[in-house]
Design an enzyme around this catalytic site. Sequence first.
Site, PDB file in Angstrom:
ATOM      1  N   ASP A  67       0.846  -1.196   0.000  1.00  0.00           N
ATOM      2  CA  ASP A  67       0.000   0.000   0.000  1.00  0.00           C
ATOM      3  C   ASP A  67       0.879   1.242   0.000  1.00  0.00           C
ATOM      4  O   ASP A  67       2.096   1.154   0.150  1.00  0.00           O
ATOM      5  CB  ASP A  67      -0.974  -0.013   1.188  1.00  0.00           C
ATOM      6  CG  ASP A  67      -0.305  -0.424   2.507  1.00  0.00           C
ATOM      7  OD1 ASP A  67       0.934  -0.388   2.591  1.00  0.00           O
ATOM      8  OD2 ASP A  67      -1.028  -0.766   3.453  1.00  0.00           O
ATOM      9  N   ASP A 136      -8.292  -1.862  13.770  1.00  0.00           N
ATOM     10  CA  ASP A 136      -9.663  -1.987  13.262  1.00  0.00           C
ATOM     11  C   ASP A 136      -9.840  -3.197  12.342  1.00  0.00           C
ATOM     12  O   ASP A 136     -10.860  -3.332  11.690  1.00  0.00           O
ATOM     13  CB  ASP A 136     -10.081  -0.696  12.530  1.00  0.00           C
ATOM     14  CG  ASP A 136      -9.208  -0.393  11.309  1.00  0.00           C
ATOM     15  OD1 ASP A 136      -8.294  -1.194  10.993  1.00  0.00           O
ATOM     16  OD2 ASP A 136      -9.450   0.642  10.658  1.00  0.00           O
ATOM     17  N   HIS A 138      -7.962  -3.958   9.677  1.00  0.00           N
ATOM     18  CA  HIS A 138      -7.601  -3.799   8.259  1.00  0.00           C
ATOM     19  C   HIS A 138      -6.377  -4.635   7.896  1.00  0.00           C
ATOM     20  O   HIS A 138      -5.550  -4.954   8.743  1.00  0.00           O
ATOM     21  CB  HIS A 138      -7.415  -2.321   7.879  1.00  0.00           C
ATOM     22  CG  HIS A 138      -6.201  -1.643   8.419  1.00  0.00           C
ATOM     23  ND1 HIS A 138      -6.183  -0.306   8.752  1.00  0.00           N
ATOM     24  CD2 HIS A 138      -4.944  -2.085   8.693  1.00  0.00           C
ATOM     25  CE1 HIS A 138      -4.987   0.037   9.170  1.00  0.00           C
ATOM     26  NE2 HIS A 138      -4.213  -1.021   9.162  1.00  0.00           N
TER      27      HIS A 138
HETATM   28  P1  PGA Z   1       1.660  -1.605  12.719  1.00  0.00           P
HETATM   29  O1  PGA Z   1       0.637  -1.443  11.503  1.00  0.00           O
HETATM   30  O2  PGA Z   1       2.509  -2.780  12.403  1.00  0.00           O
HETATM   31  O3  PGA Z   1       2.475  -0.326  12.727  1.00  0.00           O
HETATM   32  O4  PGA Z   1       0.848  -1.779  13.943  1.00  0.00           O
HETATM   33  C1  PGA Z   1      -0.080  -2.570  11.078  1.00  0.00           C
HETATM   34  C2  PGA Z   1      -1.122  -2.165  10.071  1.00  0.00           C
HETATM   35  O5  PGA Z   1      -1.695  -1.071  10.174  1.00  0.00           O
HETATM   36  O6  PGA Z   1      -1.404  -2.962   9.161  1.00  0.00           O
END
Ligand code: PGA
Length: 260
Positions: A67, A136, A138
């Site tokens: 992404d 959340d 995602h």
């Molecule tokens: P993080 O992000 O590893 O910084 O917690 C994970 C994500 O948002 O997919």
Amino acid sequence: MEVVIVPDSAAGGELIAEAMANLLRRKPDALLGVATGSTPLPIYEAFAAKVRAAAVDASQARICQLDEYVGLPSGHPESYRSVVLREVVEPLGLSESSFIGPDGTADDIAAACEEYDQALVAAGGVDLQLLGIGTDGHIGFNEPCSSLASRTRIKTLTQQTRKDNARFFDSIDDVPHHVITQGIGTILEARHLVLLATGEAKADAVALAVEGPLSALVPASALQLHPHATVVVDEAAASQLKLADYFRATFAAKPEWQGI
Ligand code: PGA
């Protein structure tokens, strides 16, 4: 879906780095889909250490992005292109030509998304896709209620995700609202999905994704549809799993040659 409970993030990083190394031993030019955020950093450290120790040859590996933010200027240190080049591509001694990602600076974002989906197909598809999980639920930047069939496209971040990511910017106001993300349908085309989640803050999202119903409300639950999905969690992220003891027993009884 296989769920592996590890003592800590370093152990998770080592387990996944070894799976990536095994893949490259079988297929030296494998296309590795990488994720950004804090969680995968132990994977990249463990994997780069294996490369430095000549335990695996990554010189033909190819890297692709999950992404990207929309609208950050080209070369911005927090654009995911910059992050992946800094955290993954350079430490492996690879050049930018080994790397593909969507163009978050394009004038025509819809065309850039379509081009990226086509580029993944032209590259032969993703062999192993690393994933994190948002608080959340995602995956990539597929926020709740993303279509489970979605392709790479523009999404709007939830306020929660912008808050979660504000630590990488001077202030939350600097976190872009829009992103390009591989769609859930795109992600599901990778041959092996490996999600790493660590820390208490991810426990509810992990439990919903692994043990809850398949639902667009919890995009990570789409891993239930994939024939080869591995979820690696530390004890804190596993703390809401009802089947934790079963997952522990299953992994403990697994022959070592089988890998993940
Ligand atoms: P993080 O992000 O590893 O910084 O917690 C994970 C994500 O948002 O997919």
